[in-house]
Design a protein around this motif. Sequence first.
Motif, PDB file in Angstrom:
ATOM      1  N   ARG A 276      23.727  13.865  46.994  1.00 27.97           N
ATOM      2  CA  ARG A 276      22.648  13.700  46.008  1.00 27.97           C
ATOM      3  C   ARG A 276      21.793  14.954  45.838  1.00 27.97           C
ATOM      4  O   ARG A 276      21.002  15.050  44.912  1.00 27.97           O
TER       5      ARG A 276
ATOM      6  N   THR B 204      21.404  18.607  44.750  1.00 24.86           N
ATOM      7  CA  THR B 204      22.164  19.517  43.882  1.00 24.86           C
ATOM      8  C   THR B 204      21.615  20.942  43.905  1.00 24.86           C
ATOM      9  O   THR B 204      22.326  21.881  43.577  1.00 24.86           O
TER      10      THR B 204
ATOM     11  N   ARG C  15      16.401  19.789  43.784  1.00 23.72           N
ATOM     12  CA  ARG C  15      16.824  18.915  42.682  1.00 23.72           C
ATOM     13  C   ARG C  15      17.716  17.849  43.296  1.00 23.72           C
ATOM     14  O   ARG C  15      18.638  18.177  44.047  1.00 23.72           O
ATOM     15  N   VAL C  16      17.413  16.597  42.983  1.00 21.77           N
ATOM     16  CA  VAL C  16      18.187  15.509  43.592  1.00 21.77           C
ATOM     17  C   VAL C  16      18.556  14.452  42.546  1.00 21.77           C
ATOM     18  O   VAL C  16      17.899  14.333  41.515  1.00 21.77           O
ATOM     19  N   ARG C  17      19.629  13.719  42.864  1.00 28.92           N
ATOM     20  CA  ARG C  17      19.917  12.471  42.155  1.00 28.92           C
ATOM     21  C   ARG C  17      19.264  11.369  42.979  1.00 28.92           C
ATOM     22  O   ARG C  17      19.511  11.263  44.186  1.00 28.92           O
ATOM     23  N   LEU C  18      18.445  10.573  42.319  1.00 29.92           N
ATOM     24  CA  LEU C  18      17.635   9.585  43.036  1.00 29.92           C
ATOM     25  C   LEU C  18      18.482   8.505  43.694  1.00 29.92           C
ATOM     26  O   LEU C  18      19.470   8.050  43.103  1.00 29.92           O
TER      27      LEU C  18
ATOM     28  N   GLU D 124      13.592   9.413  35.233  1.00 31.81           N
ATOM     29  CA  GLU D 124      14.221   8.180  35.717  1.00 31.81           C
ATOM     30  C   GLU D 124      15.414   7.779  34.872  1.00 31.81           C
ATOM     31  O   GLU D 124      16.357   7.169  35.378  1.00 31.81           O
TER      32      GLU D 124
ATOM     33  N   ALA E  56      17.629   9.807  33.578  1.00 30.07           N
ATOM     34  CA  ALA E  56      18.774  10.575  34.080  1.00 30.07           C
ATOM     35  C   ALA E  56      19.019  10.299  35.557  1.00 30.07           C
ATOM     36  O   ALA E  56      20.053  10.671  36.104  1.00 30.07           O
ATOM     37  N   GLY E  57      18.036   9.649  36.231  1.00 30.10           N
ATOM     38  CA  GLY E  57      18.180   9.364  37.661  1.00 30.10           C
ATOM     39  C   GLY E  57      18.020  10.599  38.532  1.00 30.10           C
ATOM     40  O   GLY E  57      18.572  10.676  39.631  1.00 30.10           O
ATOM     41  N   THR E  58      17.237  11.570  38.039  1.00 31.26           N
ATOM     42  CA  THR E  58      17.063  12.809  38.796  1.00 31.26           C
ATOM     43  C   THR E  58      15.592  13.096  39.027  1.00 31.26           C
ATOM     44  O   THR E  58      14.717  12.562  38.336  1.00 31.26           O
TER      45      THR E  58
END
Lengths: 146, 152
Positions: free
Chosen positions: B90, B92, B148-151, B123, B125-127
């Motif tokens: 998650r 990036t 930078r993360v994917r939640l 939210e 994009a879920g990032t």
Amino acid sequence: MNPELTERVFAKTSPYLVGREKVREFARAVFATDPVSFNVEAARSAGHADLVAPPTFAVVVQQLTLDQLFADGDAGFVVEDVVHGEQRFISTRPIVAGDELTARLRVTSIKSLGGNAMLTAETEIQDAAGEPVVTAVATLVVRADA
Amino acid sequence: MSGEAADEAGFGEGATVHRYEVGQVVAEGRYPLTRDSLVRYAGASGDFNAIHYRDDVAASVGLPGVLAHGMLTMGLAVQPVLQWLGDPSRLTEYGVRFTRPVVVDPETGAEITVVAKIGQLDEAAGTARIDLTVSAAEQTVLGKAQLRVRLP
């Protein structure tokens, strides 16, 4: 510092084979606790091919390319003149044990800053299939008298 | 039955779910460093610069003492966020500036504290961008420490 370093691309490094014990050793050293870095079963059941290296492990491979830069007689500075100013990792996927990684460094910019020089170098790290894994970007502050 | 399920999940029909907000603390950590930690990191990383384990060498180049490797501080500062994310895929992007050295006393060591907050949120994009505050002796030691993360 030699201003003609900008956009210079160095030779691809010889393959670095990521070992399980190296992943465990590095993970312990950075206080990692995630079982995916220590336990192969945990890594596989989480969908990884093998033990997962912590995100900053890429520095070990990046360092091989920075050593090429420092060893370049044409660079106009030596490693003793250098301070690590900034570091960034842009990740396509985590590094895992068993990866055979090669890396290539490109000097992307040189700027002067208060009498010193700031050199930014991008190291693209690929796996054995030539697929991108992570890009490591180092900004080095090089003393002015270099 | 479907109404009950919605109640259990804690939101009603048509409600937008906001699980996160900007400024929210998502992870924290506290890491005591000793000279042993520096020797261990030197071996693991291959960075054997003597300013990270020899007082005489550190003093000879005008440093206030033996310093932690900047990459050790960067490496441990991401750990609380990795625990929160639960999956290293998650993450990036991760970047820091090394703004202040961490002096590690031979007897008392040093302590690094990490607070991770949501700096920016997408939210849909879920990032998110996660901002880290990384301190030693109540002074920040990394600048612009961001992920930078994917939640989750």
